[in-house]
Scaffold this motif. Structure first.
Motif, mmCIF file in Angstrom:
data_model
loop_
_atom_site.group_PDB
_atom_site.id
_atom_site.type_symbol
_atom_site.label_atom_id
_atom_site.label_comp_id
_atom_site.label_asym_id
_atom_site.label_seq_id
_atom_site.Cartn_x
_atom_site.Cartn_y
_atom_site.Cartn_z
ATOM 1 N N TYR A 80 14.509 43.001 12.188
ATOM 2 C CA TYR A 80 14.081 43.900 11.111
ATOM 3 C C TYR A 80 12.561 43.929 11.021
ATOM 4 O O TYR A 80 11.953 45.001 10.851
ATOM 5 C CB TYR A 80 14.688 43.438 9.785
ATOM 6 C CG TYR A 80 14.307 44.278 8.584
ATOM 7 C CD1 TYR A 80 15.105 45.342 8.179
ATOM 8 C CD2 TYR A 80 13.157 44.008 7.854
ATOM 9 C CE1 TYR A 80 14.770 46.112 7.072
ATOM 10 C CE2 TYR A 80 12.808 44.771 6.750
ATOM 11 C CZ TYR A 80 13.620 45.820 6.360
ATOM 12 O OH TYR A 80 13.267 46.586 5.265
ATOM 13 N N ASP A 81 11.951 42.774 11.141
ATOM 14 C CA ASP A 81 10.488 42.687 11.065
ATOM 15 C C ASP A 81 9.842 43.492 12.192
ATOM 16 O O ASP A 81 8.863 44.215 11.972
ATOM 17 C CB ASP A 81 10.065 41.221 11.143
ATOM 18 C CG ASP A 81 8.566 41.045 11.017
ATOM 19 O OD1 ASP A 81 8.026 41.284 9.922
ATOM 20 O OD2 ASP A 81 7.929 40.678 12.029
ATOM 21 N N THR A 109 10.223 47.335 11.378
ATOM 22 C CA THR A 109 9.444 47.877 10.264
ATOM 23 C C THR A 109 7.945 47.667 10.404
ATOM 24 O O THR A 109 7.167 48.278 9.667
ATOM 25 C CB THR A 109 9.912 47.258 8.923
ATOM 26 O OG1 THR A 109 9.844 45.828 9.010
ATOM 27 C CG2 THR A 109 11.346 47.675 8.619
ATOM 28 N N ASN A 110 7.527 46.833 11.372
ATOM 29 C CA ASN A 110 6.095 46.544 11.503
ATOM 30 C C ASN A 110 5.497 46.909 12.854
ATOM 31 O O ASN A 110 4.278 47.084 12.946
ATOM 32 C CB ASN A 110 5.830 45.059 11.221
ATOM 33 C CG ASN A 110 6.028 44.708 9.761
ATOM 34 O OD1 ASN A 110 5.342 45.231 8.889
ATOM 35 N ND2 ASN A 110 6.991 43.837 9.488
ATOM 36 N N GLY A 116 10.202 52.725 14.877
ATOM 37 C CA GLY A 116 9.217 51.854 14.249
ATOM 38 C C GLY A 116 7.882 52.553 14.087
ATOM 39 O O GLY A 116 7.645 53.643 14.626
ATOM 40 N N SER A 138 17.263 54.814 11.672
ATOM 41 C CA SER A 138 16.605 53.674 11.029
ATOM 42 C C SER A 138 15.918 53.997 9.714
ATOM 43 O O SER A 138 15.686 53.097 8.911
ATOM 44 C CB SER A 138 15.568 53.067 11.980
ATOM 45 O OG SER A 138 14.468 53.942 12.142
ATOM 46 N N GLU A 188 12.887 54.741 9.812
ATOM 47 C CA GLU A 188 11.508 54.581 10.252
ATOM 48 C C GLU A 188 11.126 55.760 11.155
ATOM 49 O O GLU A 188 11.950 56.579 11.525
ATOM 50 C CB GLU A 188 11.349 53.263 11.019
ATOM 51 C CG GLU A 188 11.578 52.014 10.186
ATOM 52 C CD GLU A 188 10.516 51.809 9.112
ATOM 53 O OE1 GLU A 188 9.340 52.115 9.370
ATOM 54 O OE2 GLU A 188 10.873 51.321 8.016
ATOM 55 N N ARG A 213 18.135 48.283 8.142
ATOM 56 C CA ARG A 213 17.190 49.316 7.689
ATOM 57 C C ARG A 213 17.914 50.615 7.341
ATOM 58 O O ARG A 213 17.533 51.294 6.377
ATOM 59 C CB ARG A 213 16.128 49.563 8.767
ATOM 60 C CG ARG A 213 15.084 50.623 8.376
ATOM 61 C CD ARG A 213 14.274 50.206 7.172
ATOM 62 N NE ARG A 213 13.290 51.231 6.804
ATOM 63 C CZ ARG A 213 13.500 52.212 5.926
ATOM 64 N NH1 ARG A 213 14.688 52.317 5.337
ATOM 65 N NH2 ARG A 213 12.557 53.079 5.646
ATOM 66 N N ASN A 240 17.679 42.789 1.919
ATOM 67 C CA ASN A 240 16.495 43.585 2.205
ATOM 68 C C ASN A 240 15.252 42.821 1.762
ATOM 69 O O ASN A 240 15.046 42.621 0.556
ATOM 70 C CB ASN A 240 16.551 44.938 1.502
ATOM 71 C CG ASN A 240 15.405 45.834 1.941
ATOM 72 O OD1 ASN A 240 14.320 45.785 1.388
ATOM 73 N ND2 ASN A 240 15.657 46.644 2.961
ATOM 74 N N ASP A 248 12.132 43.670 1.755
ATOM 75 C CA ASP A 248 11.144 44.462 1.027
ATOM 76 C C ASP A 248 11.508 44.546 -0.458
ATOM 77 O O ASP A 248 10.630 44.516 -1.328
ATOM 78 C CB ASP A 248 11.042 45.861 1.617
ATOM 79 C CG ASP A 248 10.655 45.831 3.088
ATOM 80 O OD1 ASP A 248 9.679 45.130 3.421
ATOM 81 O OD2 ASP A 248 11.326 46.484 3.896
ATOM 82 N N LYS A 307 15.373 52.730 -0.284
ATOM 83 C CA LYS A 307 13.998 52.790 0.202
ATOM 84 C C LYS A 307 13.823 54.107 0.934
ATOM 85 O O LYS A 307 14.644 54.459 1.773
ATOM 86 C CB LYS A 307 13.745 51.604 1.153
ATOM 87 C CG LYS A 307 12.366 51.540 1.769
ATOM 88 C CD LYS A 307 12.256 50.331 2.691
ATOM 89 C CE LYS A 307 10.904 50.303 3.405
ATOM 90 N NZ LYS A 307 10.792 49.149 4.330
ATOM 91 N N SER A 319 12.834 57.098 3.404
ATOM 92 C CA SER A 319 12.653 57.164 4.842
ATOM 93 C C SER A 319 11.262 57.687 5.181
ATOM 94 O O SER A 319 10.655 58.439 4.405
ATOM 95 C CB SER A 319 13.697 58.097 5.469
ATOM 96 O OG SER A 319 15.002 57.660 5.176
#
Length: 458
Positions: free
Chosen positions: A82-83, A86-87, A191, A232, A234, A273, A371, A373, A435, A437
């Motif tokens: 997940y990290d 999202t990053n 991502g 996702s 993202e 996500r 989650n 976040d 959250k 998109s």
């Protein structure tokens, strides 16, 4: 959990509106080994995912092996994936999204007949998220629909057989088309740095591809079709590799190299996500016995589509009933924020939901996950429609997902996630998506625009 006193592992949740009820017995993860054999197909990326990138577990999706874990639990597991999603940027093997092609002079007519939305306004090189329903209004599939040519559509399908159904529909209708699976295998690049990767592999022209737009390109001399889509929430793209059994490595390797150059890695599809984005998974959150009005897809039943389509009569009747305040289903899918210890992996069961006032089992979770976040467990689950109606005057249509519902349930988590072993945890209704998109769907975008207009009027 109360359950049936005589057979305690047969829950009492009312599923009388289903022909085949969900199996709600709580059996947990038996920690079994998956047999790999030739009965289930290996994707053209199989050796890349498992032999080279170290995927350590799989599921079967559309009768193909599908990697569902790249980072071992002791190294951070799915939440470390997940990290990365999202990053940085991630590469997914999603060849399981089998491509069913409808091609011929009547391709538009057949496609418009089997999907609920109007596709006649799609131009060549457009894409669209669609649903196909049966004659009872149940959702058979919710694919991304691609139109690479005027006389050609690709159904990038979710986990259910669709090709034979489309062929069967055409037996009596005799549209002038060919319907078959084609040798095309997609991969997803998802991502914040996805665009950087795509520029590396196909050049700056990819920057001009709109959301749900398509682009023809070459990667290492191999023909691909690119869409700005993903599973996702993202920023993301999908690369559809043509002649995939021959070209898989030649496309995968330069994409993987760029992903790693930008600090990313391969991961399993990001269900953690997609839940936050309110994206549903067919077979898990909905199936052929689920109406779009139960699962936040009512906007897929248009008021202005004059052409006939399969399920139209039933769906329009359901829509009229709901608008008149007569919800015709026992359950409705809602978002929930759930107490307990962080749920950091797939749920092996549909965990039960009960009414805190009576203790009676009344529903079940379909997609729960922690989650980071939001710093809470979140999930989607089916609860009694009458319980929702008690706390709102809003008709039980898609608008209900924008409300702060004063609604509380208990969720029966396994002991590893429960606050106290054997005791349920509390859950409260939540807005969906949890959250926003990066690329909002048409529905989300309409809501955002309406909100902006309201703020400007103030």
């Amino acid at each position: 959990m109360t359950g049936n006193e005589e057979h305690p592992n047969y829950p009492n949740v009312d599923q009388s509106d289903r022909t085949v009820p969900r199996n709600l017995r709580q059996t947990g993860d038996p920690n079994i080994e998956m047999l790999v054999s030739t009965r289930v197909r290996k994707s053209p990326f199989f050796h890349k995912s498992f032999n080279e990138e170290g995927a350590w577990r799989a599921t079967v999706y559309n009768r193909l092996y599908h990697p569902r874990g790249l980072i071992e639990p002791e190294d951070g597991g799915v939440m470390k994936e997940y990290d990365a999603l999202t990053n940085t940027v991630t590469l997914w093997d999603v060849a399981v999204e089998r491509q069913i092609r409808v091609k011929g002079p009547d391709a538009e007519a057949l496609t418009n007949y089997v999907v609920t939305r109007d596709v006649t306004g799609m131009d060549a090189m457009d894409g669209k998220y669609v649903i196909l329903c049966n004659e009872d209004g149940g959702v058979l599939n919710d694919p991304v629909l691609l139109r690479p040519e005027e006389d050609e559509f690709w159904f990038s399908i979710s986990d259910s057989t669709l090709m034979q159904w489309l062929q069967g529909v055409n037996v009596d209708n005799d549209f002038d088309v060919e319907i078959d699976e084609i040798d095309v295998a997609p991969m997803q690049i998802q991502g914040p740095r996805a665009l950087d990767v795509m520029v590396d592999v196909v050049g700056d022209k990819v920057k001009d591809v709109p959301y749900y737009g398509l682009m023809e390109a070459e990667i290492d001399g191999c023909d691909v079709l690119i869409s700005q889509t993903g599973f996702s929430g993202e920023k993301g793209f999908e690369v559809y590799v043509k002649d995939a059994m021959e070209n898989a490595e030649r496309v995968w390797d330069p994409v993987m190299e760029s992903v790693k150059d930008h600090g990313g890695r391969q991961i399993a599809p990001g269900h953690h996500r997609r839940i936050a984005a309110g994206i549903m998974s067919w077979g898990q959150d909905l199936d052929h016995e689920t109406s779009p009005f139960q699962v936040n897809l009512g906007y897929h039943v248009p008021d202005d589509k004059e052409a006939d389509y399969i399920g139209k009569e039933v769906l329009e009747e359901q829509k009229e009933q709901i608008e008149n305040g007569n919800y015709p289903f026992e359950h409705k899918l809602i978002g929930l924020k759930i107490a307990g210890e962080p749920i950091r992996d797939y749920a092996p069961d549909f965990w039960l939901i009960s009414d805190p006032d009576t203790g009676e089992e009344c529903g079940y979770l379909t997609s729960p996950w922690w989650n980071p976040d939001l710093e809470t467990n979140i999930g989607m689950g089916f609860v009694p429609a009458e319980k929702i109606q008690e706390v709102t005057d809003t008709p039980l249509n898609d608008a209900i997902y924008d409300e702060e519902l004063d609604l509380e349930f208990q969720v029966h988590l396994p002991d590893e996630y429960a606050d106290e072993p054997g005791e349920p945890v509390f859950a409260t209704a939540a807005k969906v998506p949890f959250k926003e998109s990066v690329n909002p769907s048409a529905r989300e975008q309409a809501k955002l625009n309406a909100r902006k207009e309201a703020e400007s009027d103030d």
